[in-house]
Write an enzyme that holds these catalytic residues in place. Sequence first.
Site, PDB file in Angstrom:
ATOM      1  N   ARG A  62      -6.757   6.445 -12.284  1.00 39.48           N
ATOM      2  CA  ARG A  62      -5.360   6.144 -11.970  1.00 39.48           C
ATOM      3  C   ARG A  62      -4.507   6.137 -13.230  1.00 39.48           C
ATOM      4  NH1 ARG A  62      -6.349   7.643  -8.129  1.00 39.48           N
ATOM      5  NH2 ARG A  62      -6.848   6.718  -6.130  1.00 39.48           N
ATOM      6  N   PRO A  87       1.956   0.170  -0.532  1.00 39.06           N
ATOM      7  CA  PRO A  87       1.771  -1.221  -0.099  1.00 39.06           C
ATOM      8  C   PRO A  87       0.453  -1.790  -0.618  1.00 39.06           C
ATOM      9  CG  PRO A  87       2.252   0.245   1.754  1.00 39.06           C
ATOM     10  CD  PRO A  87       1.914   1.093   0.597  1.00 39.06           C
ATOM     11  N   GLU A  88       0.558  -2.887  -1.344  1.00 41.67           N
ATOM     12  CA  GLU A  88      -0.621  -3.619  -1.790  1.00 41.67           C
ATOM     13  C   GLU A  88      -0.535  -4.997  -1.129  1.00 41.67           C
ATOM     14  OE1 GLU A  88      -1.092  -3.278  -6.090  1.00 41.67           O
ATOM     15  OE2 GLU A  88      -0.026  -1.386  -6.083  1.00 41.67           O
ATOM     16  N   LYS A 132      -5.896  -5.174   2.286  1.00 46.67           N
ATOM     17  CA  LYS A 132      -4.685  -4.395   2.550  1.00 46.67           C
ATOM     18  C   LYS A 132      -4.648  -3.923   3.999  1.00 46.67           C
ATOM     19  CE  LYS A 132      -5.008  -2.542  -2.086  1.00 46.67           C
ATOM     20  NZ  LYS A 132      -5.195  -1.296  -2.835  1.00 46.67           N
ATOM     21  N   ARG A 172       3.336  10.849   4.596  1.00 49.58           N
ATOM     22  CA  ARG A 172       2.251  11.742   4.166  1.00 49.58           C
ATOM     23  C   ARG A 172       1.008  11.651   5.047  1.00 49.58           C
ATOM     24  NH1 ARG A 172       2.337  10.160  -2.009  1.00 49.58           N
ATOM     25  NH2 ARG A 172       0.355  11.246  -2.037  1.00 49.58           N
TER      26      ARG A 172
END
Length: 278
Positions: free
Chosen positions: A264, A2-3, A58, A112
């Site tokens: 990333r 989710p951004e 966020k 997670r």
Amino acid sequence: MPELPEVEVICRQLNTKICGKKIAAVDVLLARMLRNNDAMVLNKLIGDCFEKVERHGKYIFIETMKKQVLLVHLRMTGRLIYHDVNKDNEERYERLRFTFVDNSYLTYGDTRTLGAVYYFENKEAIDIPGYLALGIEPLSDEFTAKACYDLTKNSKMNIKAFLLNQKYITGLGNIYVDESLFASHINPKRRANSLSAKEAERLQQEIRRLLSASIEHGGTTFRDYKNSDGEVGNNQKYLKVYGRGGENCLVCNNELSVATIGGRTTVFCSKCQPYKED
DNA sequence: ATAGATTCCTGGCTGC
DNA sequence: TGCAGCCAGGAATCTA
């Protein structure tokens, strides 16, 4: 992952669903999800009502009628899903549950368990450094072309790491950073301060366009994202580079490059996004 | 100020 | 079919 768009969709939905609902019970299924307190503190919410839900970067900011605050960060696999009385799709990885007096409930699920939930007596008590340091909201009126250029010209970081850093512009993650850089023809390895005013303006426009479009599309579901109704988004159909490493560029047909930049996985087109020395 | 590695964590995928 | 090994990545934390 989710951004900003995904968190925005969730906040808009929750605002219409949980506000004014009186909390009857809090179930803690995994105590360590509450990062800044003993999970018992959540019992203070019982009898109170959720009043408003806001997106701050966020983070999901939830305030009650008595001005208590829940701050939620979904990180990778967090989900906040509202279950109406008649709806019963189970959350396999449920970690917290807020049950309302009408038996509907809000559940925090997280496969997670990398997400974070914080409790505060009031918003003034929030002491999360990353939250307090949040940068400019890219969809706000403050995020002008000039504001974007003023930020980039003062940083020597590569533009990929710069955009991922929440203290400058907040809300972008790996997906929208790669998409924004592709759309504005900027190579991710370039230093932020190497961008011209014109390039910074293009970047500002593309960031706003892509984030707005994704919200319209209900957010991007690449793996785990679900909105507060438990539904997936549609924006993944519109991605041009994220997740397409080794495939052909949709603009020039060149093979898309993959590299680790800013820690990333980064996908870009070396032809559409040529590298320019500083 | 910046860069890079490490940590957290589990499902899903690859390769043998 | 099983299983080891790797990868996904947001943010904090550490070292350099």
